[in-house]
Scaffold this motif. Structure first.
Motif, PDB file in Angstrom:
ATOM      1  N   LYS A  53     115.640  77.507 -15.447  1.00 54.02           N
ATOM      2  CA  LYS A  53     115.325  76.133 -15.068  1.00 54.02           C
ATOM      3  C   LYS A  53     116.224  75.149 -15.801  1.00 54.02           C
ATOM      4  O   LYS A  53     116.674  75.418 -16.914  1.00 54.02           O
ATOM      5  CB  LYS A  53     113.873  75.814 -15.404  1.00 54.02           C
ATOM      6  CG  LYS A  53     112.868  76.527 -14.553  1.00 54.02           C
ATOM      7  CD  LYS A  53     111.489  76.045 -14.908  1.00 54.02           C
ATOM      8  CE  LYS A  53     110.460  76.646 -13.966  1.00 54.02           C
ATOM      9  NZ  LYS A  53     109.125  76.116 -14.232  1.00 54.02           N
TER      10      LYS A  53
ATOM     11  N   PHE B 216     112.886  66.804 -14.258  1.00 52.85           N
ATOM     12  CA  PHE B 216     112.980  68.257 -14.286  1.00 52.85           C
ATOM     13  C   PHE B 216     112.189  68.715 -15.508  1.00 52.85           C
ATOM     14  O   PHE B 216     112.685  68.631 -16.635  1.00 52.85           O
ATOM     15  CB  PHE B 216     114.436  68.721 -14.411  1.00 52.85           C
ATOM     16  CG  PHE B 216     115.282  68.393 -13.219  1.00 52.85           C
ATOM     17  CD1 PHE B 216     115.360  69.264 -12.148  1.00 52.85           C
ATOM     18  CD2 PHE B 216     115.999  67.199 -13.167  1.00 52.85           C
ATOM     19  CE1 PHE B 216     116.148  68.961 -11.037  1.00 52.85           C
ATOM     20  CE2 PHE B 216     116.786  66.902 -12.073  1.00 52.85           C
ATOM     21  CZ  PHE B 216     116.854  67.782 -11.004  1.00 52.85           C
TER      22      PHE B 216
ATOM     23  N   GLN C 233     118.189  73.981  -7.757  1.00 46.66           N
ATOM     24  CA  GLN C 233     116.869  73.472  -8.105  1.00 46.66           C
ATOM     25  C   GLN C 233     116.652  72.056  -7.603  1.00 46.66           C
ATOM     26  O   GLN C 233     117.503  71.195  -7.769  1.00 46.66           O
ATOM     27  CB  GLN C 233     116.681  73.483  -9.625  1.00 46.66           C
ATOM     28  CG  GLN C 233     116.656  74.870 -10.202  1.00 46.66           C
ATOM     29  CD  GLN C 233     116.426  74.835 -11.694  1.00 46.66           C
ATOM     30  OE1 GLN C 233     115.624  74.070 -12.185  1.00 46.66           O
ATOM     31  NE2 GLN C 233     117.155  75.668 -12.410  1.00 46.66           N
TER      32      GLN C 233
ATOM     33  N   ASP D 249     111.336  68.119  -9.926  1.00 47.17           N
ATOM     34  CA  ASP D 249     109.878  68.164  -9.833  1.00 47.17           C
ATOM     35  C   ASP D 249     109.345  66.879  -9.211  1.00 47.17           C
ATOM     36  O   ASP D 249     108.314  66.890  -8.543  1.00 47.17           O
ATOM     37  CB  ASP D 249     109.256  68.354 -11.222  1.00 47.17           C
ATOM     38  CG  ASP D 249     109.644  69.694 -11.844  1.00 47.17           C
ATOM     39  OD1 ASP D 249     109.771  70.682 -11.087  1.00 47.17           O
ATOM     40  OD2 ASP D 249     109.844  69.750 -13.067  1.00 47.17           O
TER      41      ASP D 249
ATOM     42  N   ASP E 207     114.845  74.196 -19.202  1.00 49.30           N
ATOM     43  CA  ASP E 207     115.047  75.246 -20.211  1.00 49.30           C
ATOM     44  C   ASP E 207     116.493  75.258 -20.699  1.00 49.30           C
ATOM     45  O   ASP E 207     116.761  75.401 -21.897  1.00 49.30           O
ATOM     46  CB  ASP E 207     114.687  76.619 -19.644  1.00 49.30           C
ATOM     47  CG  ASP E 207     113.208  76.748 -19.313  1.00 49.30           C
ATOM     48  OD1 ASP E 207     112.391  76.000 -19.905  1.00 49.30           O
ATOM     49  OD2 ASP E 207     112.863  77.593 -18.461  1.00 49.30           O
TER      50      ASP E 207
END
Length: 101
Positions: free
Chosen positions: A2, A60, A30, A33, A5
């Protein structure tokens, strides 16, 4: 991995992540969110497909990604692009709004 991360790993390695460029495969793989802010200055109209100044803030995980093209660049320009990664939501929003005003 991610985005949040990966940014955490870079921060732990003492890298300044505020202006870091994401690896190409990661940025396309990705979706954020959440999109917290988006504004575009398009004086040409809905059908114009050229570049226009914009600002956006996306979340994110616990990181906020602000990016865009400064309003001072003008319409149809590819210059004055900016980005900012931060954990501070208010800083990300303030920066995005300053670039589009």
């Amino acid at each position: 991995m991610k985005i949040s991360d990966w940014l955490d790993e870079q921060e732990a390695a003492k890298v300044d992540v505020s202006q870091i460029a994401l690896p190409t495969n990661m940025s396309f793989d990705q979706a954020p969110d959440e999109t917290i802010f988006f504004k575009e200055v398009n004086s040409c109209g809905l059908l114009c497909t050229e570049n226009h100044p914009f600002s956006t803030v996306e979340r994110f995980g616990h990181w906020y990604c602000g990016r865009g093209q400064d309003k001072k660049a003008g319409s149809h320009s590819a210059k004055m692009k900016w980005r900012l990664f931060t954990k501070d939501k208010s800083l990300a929003l303030q920066t995005a709004q300053e670039h589009i005003e």
